[in-house]
Scaffold this motif. Structure first.
Motif, PDB file in Angstrom:
ATOM      1  N   SER A   1      -1.916   7.860   8.525  1.00 60.82           N
ATOM      2  CA  SER A   1      -1.019   8.785   7.828  1.00 60.82           C
ATOM      3  C   SER A   1      -0.289   9.658   8.832  1.00 60.82           C
ATOM      4  O   SER A   1      -0.765   9.936   9.933  1.00 60.82           O
TER       5      SER A   1
ATOM      6  N   LEU B   1       7.883   7.399  -4.688  1.00 60.14           N
ATOM      7  CA  LEU B   1       7.316   6.319  -3.897  1.00 60.14           C
ATOM      8  C   LEU B   1       7.990   5.023  -4.326  1.00 60.14           C
ATOM      9  O   LEU B   1       7.934   4.642  -5.488  1.00 60.14           O
TER      10      LEU B   1
ATOM     11  N   ASN C   1      10.368   5.306  -9.890  1.00 53.93           N
ATOM     12  CA  ASN C   1       9.778   5.438  -8.547  1.00 53.93           C
ATOM     13  C   ASN C   1       9.013   6.743  -8.372  1.00 53.93           C
ATOM     14  O   ASN C   1       8.919   7.271  -7.250  1.00 53.93           O
TER      15      ASN C   1
ATOM     16  N   PHE D   1       0.864  -1.188   0.000  1.00 51.76           N
ATOM     17  CA  PHE D   1       0.000   0.000   0.000  1.00 51.76           C
ATOM     18  C   PHE D   1       0.895   1.230   0.000  1.00 51.76           C
ATOM     19  O   PHE D   1       1.889   1.252   0.720  1.00 51.76           O
ATOM     20  N   PRO D   2       0.579   2.282  -0.750  1.00 52.31           N
ATOM     21  CA  PRO D   2      -0.589   2.490  -1.600  1.00 52.31           C
ATOM     22  C   PRO D   2      -0.381   2.075  -3.059  1.00 52.31           C
ATOM     23  O   PRO D   2      -1.189   2.447  -3.906  1.00 52.31           O
ATOM     24  N   ILE D   3       0.699   1.323  -3.335  1.00 53.06           N
ATOM     25  CA  ILE D   3       0.914   0.805  -4.688  1.00 53.06           C
ATOM     26  C   ILE D   3       1.342  -0.653  -4.596  1.00 53.06           C
ATOM     27  O   ILE D   3       1.832  -1.128  -3.565  1.00 53.06           O
ATOM     28  N   CYS D   4       1.166  -1.358  -5.708  1.00 52.22           N
ATOM     29  CA  CYS D   4       1.680  -2.712  -5.879  1.00 52.22           C
ATOM     30  C   CYS D   4       2.725  -2.668  -6.987  1.00 52.22           C
ATOM     31  O   CYS D   4       2.506  -2.060  -8.028  1.00 52.22           O
TER      32      CYS D   4
ATOM     33  N   PHE E   1      -5.403   4.744  -4.808  1.00 54.57           N
ATOM     34  CA  PHE E   1      -4.457   3.766  -4.264  1.00 54.57           C
ATOM     35  C   PHE E   1      -4.754   2.390  -4.836  1.00 54.57           C
ATOM     36  O   PHE E   1      -5.819   2.133  -5.396  1.00 54.57           O
TER      37      PHE E   1
ATOM     38  N   THR F   1       4.488   9.816   5.726  1.00 53.36           N
ATOM     39  CA  THR F   1       3.718   9.300   4.587  1.00 53.36           C
ATOM     40  C   THR F   1       3.248  10.435   3.687  1.00 53.36           C
ATOM     41  O   THR F   1       3.235  10.295   2.462  1.00 53.36           O
TER      42      THR F   1
ATOM     43  N   HIS G   1       6.227  -1.126  -4.011  1.00 49.20           N
ATOM     44  CA  HIS G   1       5.219  -1.683  -3.097  1.00 49.20           C
ATOM     45  C   HIS G   1       4.752  -0.706  -2.020  1.00 49.20           C
ATOM     46  O   HIS G   1       3.972  -1.078  -1.143  1.00 49.20           O
ATOM     47  N   GLY G   2       5.228   0.546  -2.043  1.00 48.79           N
ATOM     48  CA  GLY G   2       4.746   1.521  -1.080  1.00 48.79           C
ATOM     49  C   GLY G   2       5.419   1.416   0.274  1.00 48.79           C
ATOM     50  O   GLY G   2       6.423   0.730   0.448  1.00 48.79           O
TER      51      GLY G   2
ATOM     52  N   TYR H   1       3.056  10.760  -0.235  1.00 48.13           N
ATOM     53  CA  TYR H   1       1.689  10.393  -0.619  1.00 48.13           C
ATOM     54  C   TYR H   1       0.753  11.354   0.112  1.00 48.13           C
ATOM     55  O   TYR H   1       0.456  11.172   1.296  1.00 48.13           O
TER      56      TYR H   1
END
Length: 289
Positions: free
Chosen positions: A118, A88, A77, A68-71, A159, A122, A91-92, A126
Motif C-alpha cells: 500500500s 475504485l 465505481n 485486487f481489491p475487487i473483481c 477485499f 492506494t 477490477h481494482g 482504499y
C-alpha cells in the motif's frame, strides 16, 4: 536447466525458462505484475493486445492481469466504508501499479516472487495497509501461482481477489468445455440460465458468471490446436467467470473469490484481521491431445 533472463524495453521483462520442458514465461512487474506470455513446446497459450499494453493509460487486455481489491465493477465505481465514499475502478488497482521483484529462484525449479505494498495512491481509494506477495513458478507443462495477502492495517481489511487469464484461440467453435457448474448468470441480462458446457459464439459478447461450482477444476480443450488447458484453484476462489468478445482471438476463464459489487454487498467478501495473512493458489496445466 532453469534460467531467468532480463529484457529492458518499455517495461522491464523477466523471462523464465524450463529448457527440459521447453516452457517459457514472461513477467512484467512494472505493468501490474502481469504475466504477458506463457509458452510450452513453442506454442503461445496467452493472448496479448500489444497496442493496449504499450499505452499506460489503458488497461491491459491480455496475459494474466491481477484483480485486487475487487473483481468486476462497482455501481458508479463507488463504495462506502465507515461512512465515507471512495472511488475504485473496475477490477481494482493491482493490475495497474508497479510491483517489486522480491526473489528469483533457478535451482531445482524456476520462479519469481513479486510484491505490492500500500502507498498514498492506494490509500486514497482504499484506506487500508497491505502487502501482496505473488510467486510464479514454471513446472514443466504447469504454471503454478501462489498468492499471499497480509493486512497491515489496524482494522479488518475487506477485499476480493481474482485473476483474468486471456487464452489464445484461433477458432472458438473448436473449443470444448468442462466447467463444474450446472447454471450460469448472464451479466448482461442478469438471467440465471442452465449451463450445458456450451456457449453461443455468434453473440457479440459473452459475460457469464458461475457462482456455484461443484469443484475447483475446470478444463478447456482446443481441438484446432490439439491441446487442453486445465485450471485448478483454491476453494476460496469460489466463482468462475467466462468472458469473450466476437471477432477477438481470446477467451477468458477467470477464478474470482467474489462476484461484482462484493465490497458493497459483503457477499463472499474476505475480512482479513489486522496482522493476518491469507494464501491462495491458481495453477494452469497444458496438455496435448
Amino acid at each position: 536447466m532453469f534460467a531467468i533472463a532480463f529484457r529492458r524495453q518499455q517495461y522491464d521483462t523477466y523471462i523464465l525458462t524450463d529448457q527440459a520442458a521447453q516452457s517459457r514465461l514472461e513477467v512484467v512487474p512494472d505493468r501490474g505484475g502481469i504475466i504477458t506470455s506463457w509458452q510450452v513446446q513453442g506454442r503461445e497459450l496467452l493472448y496479448m493486445d500489444t497496442a493496449r499494453f504499450a499505452d499506460p493509460s489503458l488497461s491491459v487486455r491480455g496475459g494474466i492481469p491481477i484483480l485486487f481489491p475487487i473483481c468486476g465493477n462497482l455501481p458508479n465505481n463507488t463504495y462506502t466504508h465507515n461512512g465515507q465514499t471512495y472511488t475504485l475502478k473496475q477490477h481494482g488497482f493491482a493490475r495497474d501499479l508497479p510491483w517489486e521483484v522480491l526473489d528469483r529462484v533457478t535451482q531445482d525449479q524456476v520462479s519469481i516472487k513479486l510484491g505490492l505494498s500500500s502507498n498514498d495512491q492506494t490509500r486514497a481509494v482504499y484506506p487500508f495497509d497491505f502487502l501482496l506477495e505473488f510467486t510464479y513458478t514454471l513446472k514443466g507443462e504447469t504454471l503454478a501461482t501462489h498468492h499471499r495477502f497480509t493486512n497491515r492495517s489496524s482494522e479488518a481489511m475487506p477485499f476480493s481477489i481474482g485473476f483474468h487469464p486471456y487464452f489464445l484461440v484461433p477458432d472458438k467453435n473448436q473449443l470444448r468445455f468442462e466447467i463444474p457448474a450446472t447454471e450460469a448468470k448472464d451479466q448482461q441480462t442478469q438471467e440465471v440460465l442452465p449451463f450445458f458446457n456450451t456457449f453461443d459464439f455468434d453473440r457479440d459478447e459473452i459475460d457469464w458468471e458461475f457462482p456455484h461450482l461443484t469443484s475447483q477444476v475446470a478444463s478447456v480443450s482446443d481441438l484446432s490446436r490439439h491441446m487442453s488447458i486445465t485450471l485448478t484453484h483454491s476453494n476460496s476462489l469460489s466463482t468462475l467467470v467466462f468472458w469473450t468478445l466476437k471477432g477477438k482471438d481470446f477467451y477468458c476463464l477467470e477464478p474470482w473469490s467474489a462476484g461484482r459489487n462484493a465490497l458493497n454487498l459483503g457477499d463472499r467478501l474476505f475480512y482479513l484481521e489486522p496482522g493476518a495473512s491469507l494464501e491462495t493458489e491458481m495453477n494452469l496445466r497444458v496438455g496435448f491431445i
